[in-house]
Design a protein around this motif. Sequence first.
Motif, PDB file in Angstrom:
ATOM      1  N   GLN A  73     -14.784 -37.192  -4.681  1.00  0.00           N
ATOM      2  CA  GLN A  73     -13.458 -36.483  -4.630  1.00  0.00           C
ATOM      3  C   GLN A  73     -12.692 -37.469  -5.341  1.00  0.00           C
ATOM      4  OE1 GLN A  73     -12.783 -33.576  -3.452  1.00  0.00           O
ATOM      5  NE2 GLN A  73     -14.600 -32.999  -2.358  1.00  0.00           N
ATOM      6  N   GLU A  74     -12.306 -37.518  -6.680  1.00  0.00           N
ATOM      7  CA  GLU A  74     -11.158 -38.022  -7.345  1.00  0.00           C
ATOM      8  C   GLU A  74     -10.807 -37.395  -8.460  1.00  0.00           C
ATOM      9  OE1 GLU A  74     -13.122 -42.597  -6.565  1.00  0.00           O
ATOM     10  OE2 GLU A  74     -12.685 -41.843  -8.713  1.00  0.00           O
ATOM     11  N   LYS A  75      -9.553 -37.363  -8.782  1.00  0.00           N
ATOM     12  CA  LYS A  75      -8.876 -36.940  -9.940  1.00  0.00           C
ATOM     13  C   LYS A  75      -9.140 -37.228 -11.146  1.00  0.00           C
ATOM     14  CE  LYS A  75      -4.928 -34.536 -12.098  1.00  0.00           C
ATOM     15  NZ  LYS A  75      -3.457 -34.008 -12.062  1.00  0.00           N
ATOM     16  N   VAL A  76      -9.777 -36.798 -12.264  1.00  0.00           N
ATOM     17  CA  VAL A  76     -10.184 -37.681 -13.750  1.00  0.00           C
ATOM     18  C   VAL A  76      -8.780 -37.401 -14.284  1.00  0.00           C
ATOM     19  CG1 VAL A  76     -11.263 -37.352 -15.690  1.00  0.00           C
ATOM     20  CG2 VAL A  76     -12.560 -37.010 -13.507  1.00  0.00           C
ATOM     21  N   THR A  77      -8.424 -38.589 -14.867  1.00  0.00           N
ATOM     22  CA  THR A  77      -6.995 -38.696 -15.506  1.00  0.00           C
ATOM     23  C   THR A  77      -7.193 -38.870 -16.886  1.00  0.00           C
ATOM     24  OG1 THR A  77      -7.109 -41.182 -14.915  1.00  0.00           O
ATOM     25  CG2 THR A  77      -5.732 -39.739 -13.355  1.00  0.00           C
ATOM     26  N   ASP A  78      -8.328 -39.459 -17.572  1.00  0.00           N
ATOM     27  CA  ASP A  78      -8.801 -39.715 -18.878  1.00  0.00           C
ATOM     28  C   ASP A  78     -10.011 -39.671 -19.252  1.00  0.00           C
ATOM     29  OD1 ASP A  78      -6.875 -41.936 -21.237  1.00  0.00           O
ATOM     30  OD2 ASP A  78      -7.883 -40.013 -21.563  1.00  0.00           O
ATOM     31  N   ILE A  79     -10.256 -39.407 -20.489  1.00  0.00           N
ATOM     32  CA  ILE A  79     -11.693 -39.762 -20.989  1.00  0.00           C
ATOM     33  C   ILE A  79     -11.623 -40.176 -22.411  1.00  0.00           C
ATOM     34  CG2 ILE A  79     -13.789 -38.248 -21.702  1.00  0.00           C
ATOM     35  CD1 ILE A  79     -13.106 -36.031 -19.713  1.00  0.00           C
ATOM     36  N   GLU A  80     -12.191 -41.300 -22.569  1.00  0.00           N
ATOM     37  CA  GLU A  80     -12.239 -41.991 -23.867  1.00  0.00           C
ATOM     38  C   GLU A  80     -13.721 -42.268 -24.338  1.00  0.00           C
ATOM     39  OE1 GLU A  80      -8.251 -44.749 -22.920  1.00  0.00           O
ATOM     40  OE2 GLU A  80     -10.121 -45.413 -23.396  1.00  0.00           O
ATOM     41  N   VAL A 100     -20.098 -34.975 -21.208  1.00  0.00           N
ATOM     42  CA  VAL A 100     -19.267 -34.533 -20.139  1.00  0.00           C
ATOM     43  C   VAL A 100     -19.235 -33.134 -20.114  1.00  0.00           C
ATOM     44  CG1 VAL A 100     -16.742 -34.902 -19.488  1.00  0.00           C
ATOM     45  CG2 VAL A 100     -17.919 -36.756 -20.353  1.00  0.00           C
ATOM     46  N   ILE A 101     -19.082 -32.420 -18.864  1.00  0.00           N
ATOM     47  CA  ILE A 101     -18.940 -31.064 -19.145  1.00  0.00           C
ATOM     48  C   ILE A 101     -17.396 -30.733 -18.277  1.00  0.00           C
ATOM     49  CG2 ILE A 101     -19.092 -28.873 -18.120  1.00  0.00           C
ATOM     50  CD1 ILE A 101     -22.328 -29.552 -17.706  1.00  0.00           C
ATOM     51  N   LEU A 102     -16.549 -30.013 -18.956  1.00  0.00           N
ATOM     52  CA  LEU A 102     -14.992 -29.856 -18.424  1.00  0.00           C
ATOM     53  C   LEU A 102     -15.180 -28.288 -17.540  1.00  0.00           C
ATOM     54  CD1 LEU A 102     -12.086 -30.868 -20.442  1.00  0.00           C
ATOM     55  CD2 LEU A 102     -13.312 -32.036 -18.945  1.00  0.00           C
ATOM     56  N   ILE A 108      -5.831 -26.899 -17.747  1.00  0.00           N
ATOM     57  CA  ILE A 108      -6.232 -27.375 -19.200  1.00  0.00           C
ATOM     58  C   ILE A 108      -5.482 -28.848 -19.352  1.00  0.00           C
ATOM     59  CG2 ILE A 108      -6.550 -25.220 -20.387  1.00  0.00           C
ATOM     60  CD1 ILE A 108      -3.770 -25.692 -21.525  1.00  0.00           C
ATOM     61  N   GLU A 109      -4.867 -29.275 -18.232  1.00  0.00           N
ATOM     62  CA  GLU A 109      -4.107 -30.516 -18.261  1.00  0.00           C
ATOM     63  C   GLU A 109      -4.898 -31.724 -18.900  1.00  0.00           C
ATOM     64  OE1 GLU A 109      -2.264 -33.713 -15.158  1.00  0.00           O
ATOM     65  OE2 GLU A 109      -3.071 -32.048 -14.480  1.00  0.00           O
ATOM     66  N   LEU A 110      -5.998 -31.911 -18.574  1.00  0.00           N
ATOM     67  CA  LEU A 110      -7.055 -32.913 -18.991  1.00  0.00           C
ATOM     68  C   LEU A 110      -7.592 -32.409 -20.361  1.00  0.00           C
ATOM     69  CD1 LEU A 110      -8.618 -35.714 -18.250  1.00  0.00           C
ATOM     70  CD2 LEU A 110     -10.364 -34.159 -17.527  1.00  0.00           C
ATOM     71  N   ALA A 111      -7.886 -31.560 -20.790  1.00  0.00           N
ATOM     72  CA  ALA A 111      -8.187 -31.062 -22.046  1.00  0.00           C
ATOM     73  C   ALA A 111      -7.122 -31.370 -23.035  1.00  0.00           C
ATOM     74  CB  ALA A 111      -8.580 -29.607 -22.164  1.00  0.00           C
TER      75      ALA A 111
END
Length: 187
Positions: A73-80, A100-102, A108-111
């Motif tokens: 249970q964590e919020k993803v903030t970035d993907i590099e 990675v699957i969104l 759509i914030e992370l996208a």
Amino acid sequence: MYDVIIVGAGPTGASAALFTAKAGKKTLLLDSDQSITKKAWIENHYGVMEITGPDLVDIGQKQAQKFGAELVQEKVTDIEKNGDGFDVKTESKQYQGKHVILATGLSIELAEKIGLEIKPGTEPRIKQIVAVDQNGKTSVDGIWAAGTVAGTSVHTIITAGDGARVAINIISELNGERYVDHDVLKG
Ligand SMILES: Cc1cc2nc3c(=O)[nH]c(=O)nc-3n(C[C@H](O)[C@H](O)[C@H](O)COP(=O)(O)OP(=O)(O)OC[C@H]3O[C@@H](n4cnc5c(N)ncnc54)[C@H](O)[C@@H]3O)c2cc1C
């Protein structure tokens, strides 16, 4: 290194994780517990007479965990991008994954943050979605999207189905041949 990291554990994400984990792929589900499905009372999900949204979400997550998917249970903030995989960052940790699957539902914030191609939504009350090809691939190779955030009709049977469909495409790519997951009734 996970084979598949899935962002969002609503019907889309948990259904995808059920397939990837059951296929023996090292699977991580990251979720910020904001599922819209938790507000639903559902009587139109094929095979289930009636169910509350919270129960459907809970059962889906337990099915994925039964086959070894990890749920955090964590919020993803970035993907590099990192070599032939991705660093997936949350508020407190970082994970490595090949694919990675969104499955972030309405968000759509992370996208947007990671620069994926975004386009106008076509479903009622859905303003913007992540652009995907027919396989669920986004504009960044290795990042896929499914369910509500990828523009499907916003119904649990369809979003769960789309999560499974995209998962099977990833498993098939990892295995180098089309994948099928059929269990047979014993006796
Ligand atoms: C009031 C209401 C009634 C409904 N009734 C029905 C019905 O009767 N029948 C029906 O078929 N459908 C119904 N629906 C629609 C149903 O909820 C959706 O169709 C669908 O299931 C959404 O699934 P999803 O997995 O795409 O999104 P969600 O269930 O919203 O899951 C997305 C998940 O992604 C997570 N997430 C987002 N961003 C991040 C991030 N950066 N890091 C980590 N996690 C993240 C969220 O916390 C959330 O848990 C209803 C919806 C509502 C709101």
